[in-house]
Write a protein that holds these residues in place. Sequence first.
Motif, PDB file in Angstrom:
ATOM      1  N   MET A 256      46.392  35.837  36.294  1.00 18.39           N
ATOM      2  CA  MET A 256      46.240  34.936  35.155  1.00 18.39           C
ATOM      3  C   MET A 256      47.502  34.110  34.865  1.00 18.39           C
ATOM      4  N   ARG A 257      48.304  33.817  35.859  1.00 17.63           N
ATOM      5  CA  ARG A 257      49.597  33.170  35.640  1.00 17.63           C
ATOM      6  C   ARG A 257      49.534  31.995  34.668  1.00 17.63           C
ATOM      7  N   ASN A 258      48.678  31.045  34.884  1.00 17.30           N
ATOM      8  CA  ASN A 258      48.604  29.860  34.020  1.00 17.30           C
ATOM      9  C   ASN A 258      47.331  29.822  33.183  1.00 17.30           C
ATOM     10  N   THR A 259      46.733  30.965  32.975  1.00 13.85           N
ATOM     11  CA  THR A 259      45.517  31.040  32.173  1.00 13.85           C
ATOM     12  C   THR A 259      45.894  31.447  30.761  1.00 13.85           C
ATOM     13  N   LEU A 260      45.426  30.689  29.786  1.00 13.23           N
ATOM     14  CA  LEU A 260      45.835  30.860  28.395  1.00 13.23           C
ATOM     15  C   LEU A 260      44.854  31.702  27.578  1.00 13.23           C
ATOM     16  N   VAL A 261      43.634  31.889  28.081  1.00 13.50           N
ATOM     17  CA  VAL A 261      42.577  32.595  27.372  1.00 13.50           C
ATOM     18  C   VAL A 261      42.453  34.008  27.942  1.00 13.50           C
ATOM     19  N   PRO A 262      42.469  35.062  27.108  1.00 14.89           N
ATOM     20  CA  PRO A 262      42.254  36.417  27.635  1.00 14.89           C
ATOM     21  C   PRO A 262      40.821  36.552  28.152  1.00 14.89           C
ATOM     22  N   LEU A 263      40.663  37.149  29.322  1.00 20.05           N
ATOM     23  CA  LEU A 263      39.368  37.211  29.985  1.00 20.05           C
ATOM     24  C   LEU A 263      39.034  38.628  30.450  1.00 20.05           C
ATOM     25  N   THR A 264      37.738  38.876  30.623  1.00 19.26           N
ATOM     26  CA  THR A 264      37.263  40.044  31.362  1.00 19.26           C
ATOM     27  C   THR A 264      36.534  39.493  32.574  1.00 19.26           C
ATOM     28  N   ILE A 265      36.806  40.097  33.723  1.00 17.54           N
ATOM     29  CA  ILE A 265      36.163  39.657  34.958  1.00 17.54           C
ATOM     30  C   ILE A 265      35.225  40.748  35.438  1.00 17.54           C
ATOM     31  N   ALA A 266      34.049  40.329  35.923  1.00 17.72           N
ATOM     32  CA  ALA A 266      33.094  41.235  36.550  1.00 17.72           C
ATOM     33  C   ALA A 266      32.992  40.849  38.020  1.00 17.72           C
ATOM     34  N   PHE A 267      33.174  41.821  38.884  1.00 15.35           N
ATOM     35  CA  PHE A 267      33.007  41.606  40.319  1.00 15.35           C
ATOM     36  C   PHE A 267      31.571  41.993  40.657  1.00 15.35           C
ATOM     37  N   ILE A 268      30.879  41.113  41.402  1.00 17.59           N
ATOM     38  CA  ILE A 268      29.424  41.206  41.516  1.00 17.59           C
ATOM     39  C   ILE A 268      28.981  41.185  42.978  1.00 17.59           C
ATOM     40  N   ALA A 269      28.077  42.116  43.319  1.00 16.85           N
ATOM     41  CA  ALA A 269      27.503  42.194  44.659  1.00 16.85           C
ATOM     42  C   ALA A 269      26.473  41.083  44.863  1.00 16.85           C
ATOM     43  N   ASP A 270      26.042  40.897  46.110  1.00 15.80           N
ATOM     44  CA  ASP A 270      25.080  39.846  46.451  1.00 15.80           C
ATOM     45  C   ASP A 270      23.801  39.908  45.637  1.00 15.80           C
ATOM     46  N   ASP A 271      23.346  41.124  45.290  1.00 15.15           N
ATOM     47  CA  ASP A 271      22.083  41.267  44.557  1.00 15.15           C
ATOM     48  C   ASP A 271      22.260  41.150  43.051  1.00 15.15           C
ATOM     49  N   GLY A 272      23.476  40.837  42.581  1.00 15.48           N
ATOM     50  CA  GLY A 272      23.727  40.666  41.159  1.00 15.48           C
ATOM     51  C   GLY A 272      24.206  41.923  40.448  1.00 15.48           C
ATOM     52  N   THR A 273      24.422  43.006  41.177  1.00 13.12           N
ATOM     53  CA  THR A 273      24.904  44.246  40.567  1.00 13.12           C
ATOM     54  C   THR A 273      26.394  44.142  40.268  1.00 13.12           C
ATOM     55  N   ILE A 274      26.766  44.456  39.035  1.00 16.15           N
ATOM     56  CA  ILE A 274      28.192  44.462  38.675  1.00 16.15           C
ATOM     57  C   ILE A 274      28.831  45.691  39.320  1.00 16.15           C
ATOM     58  N   VAL A 275      29.842  45.460  40.145  1.00 19.39           N
ATOM     59  CA  VAL A 275      30.546  46.522  40.862  1.00 19.39           C
ATOM     60  C   VAL A 275      31.607  47.148  39.969  1.00 19.39           C
ATOM     61  N   ASN A 276      32.444  46.310  39.362  1.00 14.87           N
ATOM     62  CA  ASN A 276      33.469  46.772  38.425  1.00 14.87           C
ATOM     63  C   ASN A 276      33.920  45.602  37.573  1.00 14.87           C
TER      64      ASN A 276
END
Length: 153
Positions: A86-106
């Motif tokens: 997030m070096r130059n990102t000003l907004v706090p975020l949550t990221i979801a990593f997603i498999a091909d079928d749309g399943t959230i991995v983490n």
Amino acid sequence: MTSIKRLAVLALVGFVGLVSLGAQAQSGPQPKLPTTPLTIGIHVVQAELAVTPEQQATGMMFRTRMGTNEGMLFVNDDAGVRCFWMRNTLVPLTIAFIADDGTIVNTADMEPRSEKSHCSAQPVRFALEMNLGWFAKRGIKPGAKISGKPFRR
């Protein structure tokens, strides 16, 4: 000047020019990208599509806000371990990593202006950035399914 030295100088000038162009391209937020609706349970997200390397490299950098049900979906051609910072990102975020079928991995919470790396627990093609806490506030956890055009069923 020998032709080898001349080529080396030209290559260096070209490299410096490319680096400065890249720095200029990332000095401000990118314009809003095309969106696609994604459904997560009863929630509908309007996700900007970051598809090209340039769009993905810039991502949410320098933006000062994101709407409540807006996000940015990073779409890659091949699955791989994906890492974000997030070096130059000003907004706090949550990221979801997603498999091909749309399943959230983490998921991972990411603090603004941090160089801490946040990676997928396994190879994925997709990552969805939302405002910090968006998933937790809605009880959305790894294993939940996201549906929409980008995901294979």
